[in-house]
Design a protein around this motif. Sequence first.
Motif, PDB file in Angstrom:
ATOM      1  N   GLY A   1      -3.718  -6.207   1.361  1.00 19.80           N
ATOM      2  CA  GLY A   1      -4.222  -4.980   0.704  1.00 19.80           C
ATOM      3  C   GLY A   1      -3.626  -3.747   0.560  1.00 19.80           C
ATOM      4  N   ILE A   2      -2.385  -3.667   1.134  1.00 20.49           N
ATOM      5  CA  ILE A   2      -1.664  -2.185   1.100  1.00 20.49           C
ATOM      6  C   ILE A   2      -0.972  -2.307  -0.457  1.00 20.49           C
ATOM      7  CG2 ILE A   2       0.489  -1.099   1.977  1.00 20.49           C
ATOM      8  CD1 ILE A   2      -0.293  -1.908   4.594  1.00 20.49           C
ATOM      9  N   LEU A   3      -0.417  -3.476  -0.909  1.00 19.51           N
ATOM     10  CA  LEU A   3      -0.223  -3.592  -2.056  1.00 19.51           C
ATOM     11  C   LEU A   3      -1.196  -3.336  -3.159  1.00 19.51           C
ATOM     12  CD1 LEU A   3       2.520  -6.216  -2.396  1.00 19.51           C
ATOM     13  CD2 LEU A   3       2.894  -3.946  -2.673  1.00 19.51           C
ATOM     14  N   GLY A   4      -2.547  -4.014  -2.946  1.00 18.39           N
ATOM     15  CA  GLY A   4      -3.375  -3.664  -3.923  1.00 18.39           C
ATOM     16  C   GLY A   4      -4.039  -2.175  -3.989  1.00 18.39           C
ATOM     17  N   ILE A   5      -3.661  -1.294  -2.736  1.00 22.48           N
ATOM     18  CA  ILE A   5      -3.920  -0.071  -2.801  1.00 22.48           C
ATOM     19  C   ILE A   5      -2.747   0.624  -3.573  1.00 22.48           C
ATOM     20  CG2 ILE A   5      -4.235   2.229  -1.284  1.00 22.48           C
ATOM     21  CD1 ILE A   5      -5.421   0.199   0.789  1.00 22.48           C
TER      22      ILE A   5
END
Length: 86
Positions: free
Chosen positions: A34-38
């Motif tokens: 999720g961090i890369l998505g953000i």
Amino acid sequence: MNAPYPPPPPPPAGRDRTTLWGILGIVTGVLCCGILGIVFGWLSIRDARRYRQSPVLGYVAIALGVLNIVVSLILQATGNYPYWNR
């Protein structure tokens, strides 16, 4: 008195990667982290503002990244995270 509006200024020169960052953010936000998505969603919104595009893909990528993080935390807290207890 009824003069037409002046034309908007041309977009800055460079490569418009708004769609690229948005799609990468959605895919990584859903599938792996999720961090890369953000991060990719934020890059998509930044480029959308710079090149006067729609920032919708960036917002979707950020929402899916946050959702991935929240669901992962809930699954880990309840002990139902896949492959956690092997």
